[in-house]
Design a protein around this motif. Structure first.
Motif, PDB file in Angstrom:
ATOM      1  N   SER A  33      -1.674  -6.231   1.564  1.00 58.40           N
ATOM      2  CA  SER A  33      -1.923  -4.840   1.197  1.00 58.40           C
ATOM      3  C   SER A  33      -3.369  -4.468   1.471  1.00 58.40           C
ATOM      4  O   SER A  33      -4.276  -5.271   1.309  1.00 58.40           O
ATOM      5  CB  SER A  33      -1.615  -4.605  -0.285  1.00 58.40           C
ATOM      6  OG  SER A  33      -0.228  -4.737  -0.502  1.00 58.40           O
ATOM      7  N   GLN A  69       4.977  -0.037   3.979  1.00 57.17           N
ATOM      8  CA  GLN A  69       5.156   1.391   3.804  1.00 57.17           C
ATOM      9  C   GLN A  69       4.278   2.064   4.851  1.00 57.17           C
ATOM     10  O   GLN A  69       3.194   1.566   5.149  1.00 57.17           O
ATOM     11  CB  GLN A  69       4.731   1.806   2.392  1.00 57.17           C
ATOM     12  CG  GLN A  69       5.578   1.140   1.319  1.00 57.17           C
ATOM     13  CD  GLN A  69       5.161   1.541  -0.068  1.00 57.17           C
ATOM     14  OE1 GLN A  69       5.364   2.676  -0.462  1.00 57.17           O
ATOM     15  NE2 GLN A  69       4.597   0.617  -0.809  1.00 57.17           N
ATOM     16  N   LYS A  70       4.727   3.154   5.417  1.00 59.33           N
ATOM     17  CA  LYS A  70       3.912   3.838   6.421  1.00 59.33           C
ATOM     18  C   LYS A  70       2.630   4.341   5.772  1.00 59.33           C
ATOM     19  O   LYS A  70       2.661   4.753   4.622  1.00 59.33           O
ATOM     20  CB  LYS A  70       4.691   4.997   7.033  1.00 59.33           C
ATOM     21  CG  LYS A  70       5.815   4.527   7.923  1.00 59.33           C
ATOM     22  CD  LYS A  70       6.547   5.711   8.535  1.00 59.33           C
ATOM     23  CE  LYS A  70       7.675   5.224   9.430  1.00 59.33           C
ATOM     24  NZ  LYS A  70       8.403   6.336  10.036  1.00 59.33           N
ATOM     25  N   ASP A 101      10.347   2.891   1.923  1.00 57.78           N
ATOM     26  CA  ASP A 101       9.849   4.206   1.519  1.00 57.78           C
ATOM     27  C   ASP A 101       8.664   4.062   0.584  1.00 57.78           C
ATOM     28  O   ASP A 101       8.591   3.121  -0.214  1.00 57.78           O
ATOM     29  CB  ASP A 101      10.949   5.017   0.825  1.00 57.78           C
ATOM     30  CG  ASP A 101      12.053   5.415   1.781  1.00 57.78           C
ATOM     31  OD1 ASP A 101      11.775   5.534   2.994  1.00 57.78           O
ATOM     32  OD2 ASP A 101      13.189   5.602   1.316  1.00 57.78           O
ATOM     33  N   SER A 102       7.749   5.011   0.669  1.00 55.19           N
ATOM     34  CA  SER A 102       6.563   5.019  -0.178  1.00 55.19           C
ATOM     35  C   SER A 102       6.958   5.083  -1.647  1.00 55.19           C
ATOM     36  O   SER A 102       7.919   5.750  -2.014  1.00 55.19           O
ATOM     37  CB  SER A 102       5.689   6.225   0.182  1.00 55.19           C
ATOM     38  OG  SER A 102       4.505   6.192  -0.559  1.00 55.19           O
ATOM     39  N   GLY A 103       6.218   4.355  -2.469  1.00 54.64           N
ATOM     40  CA  GLY A 103       6.444   4.391  -3.902  1.00 54.64           C
ATOM     41  C   GLY A 103       7.555   3.484  -4.393  1.00 54.64           C
ATOM     42  O   GLY A 103       7.974   3.579  -5.540  1.00 54.64           O
ATOM     43  N   SER A 131       0.851  -1.187   0.000  1.00 51.28           N
ATOM     44  CA  SER A 131       0.000   0.000   0.000  1.00 51.28           C
ATOM     45  C   SER A 131       0.883   1.232   0.000  1.00 51.28           C
ATOM     46  O   SER A 131       1.776   1.365   0.830  1.00 51.28           O
ATOM     47  CB  SER A 131      -0.914   0.016   1.224  1.00 51.28           C
ATOM     48  OG  SER A 131      -1.785  -1.092   1.193  1.00 51.28           O
ATOM     49  N   ALA A 132       0.608   2.134  -0.925  1.00 48.95           N
ATOM     50  CA  ALA A 132       1.518   3.243  -1.168  1.00 48.95           C
ATOM     51  C   ALA A 132       0.959   4.588  -0.745  1.00 48.95           C
ATOM     52  O   ALA A 132       0.996   5.538  -1.490  1.00 48.95           O
ATOM     53  CB  ALA A 132       1.883   3.271  -2.646  1.00 48.95           C
ATOM     54  N   LEU A 133       0.434   4.671   0.443  1.00 52.02           N
ATOM     55  CA  LEU A 133      -0.041   5.959   0.932  1.00 52.02           C
ATOM     56  C   LEU A 133       1.144   6.859   1.251  1.00 52.02           C
ATOM     57  O   LEU A 133       2.172   6.397   1.745  1.00 52.02           O
ATOM     58  CB  LEU A 133      -0.859   5.774   2.214  1.00 52.02           C
ATOM     59  CG  LEU A 133      -2.213   5.094   2.076  1.00 52.02           C
ATOM     60  CD1 LEU A 133      -2.832   4.918   3.446  1.00 52.02           C
ATOM     61  CD2 LEU A 133      -3.137   5.894   1.187  1.00 52.02           C
ATOM     62  N   ILE A 134       0.986   8.125   0.993  1.00 56.89           N
ATOM     63  CA  ILE A 134       2.011   9.082   1.418  1.00 56.89           C
ATOM     64  C   ILE A 134       1.717   9.393   2.882  1.00 56.89           C
ATOM     65  O   ILE A 134       0.644   9.872   3.229  1.00 56.89           O
ATOM     66  CB  ILE A 134       1.951  10.372   0.575  1.00 56.89           C
ATOM     67  CG1 ILE A 134       2.103  10.054  -0.904  1.00 56.89           C
ATOM     68  CG2 ILE A 134       2.990  11.373   1.051  1.00 56.89           C
ATOM     69  CD1 ILE A 134       3.416   9.392  -1.287  1.00 56.89           C
TER      70      ILE A 134
END
Length: 174
Positions: free
Chosen positions: A95, A46-47, A71-73, A9-12
């Motif tokens: 995810s 990812q955070k 890290d995200s992304g 999961s790619a949340l910022i």
């Protein structure tokens, strides 16, 4: 056996998110560890690590299992490398929904493919399954073929590339 749960999961995560899971994710991990004490567990995420970690205000709350953040992304290769660094026997895709919704199952499948290539057993849907579930027409056809009673649906069959008679295929008899 070492079991690693991974989330693509790619949340910022800017630190402003607060989530509450009841029971808390930490309590869930403690329960899992107690029930399966012969195994060890870890998380690669990812955070903010939705549904795997508890996030409050500006920090991720500690959980009682080894946690590795990426890290995200990051790419499938980067996430797989992080999972492999923990030397798992089994890796489980975990995810959660996040934008882009339809990409995550494909990313999970690619991570699983890389892990399998490196000798790690995985629990994850295949890319083929992800594609089928994304395509609602394919999902409907596959469920019907399996004898699942699916709700009536209307499909907009405008693609000339479809190898079916859309007028006939899109009708659902009562």
């Amino acid at each position: 056996m070492k079991i690693v749960f991974y989330s693509a999961s790619a949340l910022i995560f800017d630190g402003s998110l607060t989530t509450k899971s009841l029971p808390s994710c930490a309590d869930g991990w403690k329960s899992l560890m107690k029930k399966y004490a012969e195994h060890t567990f870890a998380v690669v995420a990812q955070k903010p690590g939705d549904f795997l970690l508890d996030a409050e205000a500006l920090e991720i709350q500690k959980i009682p299992v080894q946690t590795l953040f990426v890290d995200s992304g990051k790419s499938a290769e980067d996430i797989a490398a992080a999972v492999l660094s923990l030397k798992p026997d089994v890796a489980v895709a975990a995810s959660a929904w996040a934008h882009p919704f339809d990409w995550l199952p494909l990313l999970d499948a690619e991570i699983a493919r890389i892990l399998q290539k490196n000798g790690v057993r995985t629990v994850c849907n295949s890319a083929e399954t992800a594609f089928s579930c994304f395509d609602k027409w394919q999902t409907n056809v596959r469920l019907r073929a399996l004898g699942v009673d699916v709700a009536r649906a209307v499909f907009n069959c405008v693609s000339a590339s479809l190898a079916v008679d859309c007028d006939a295929a899109c009708r659902v008899d009562d």
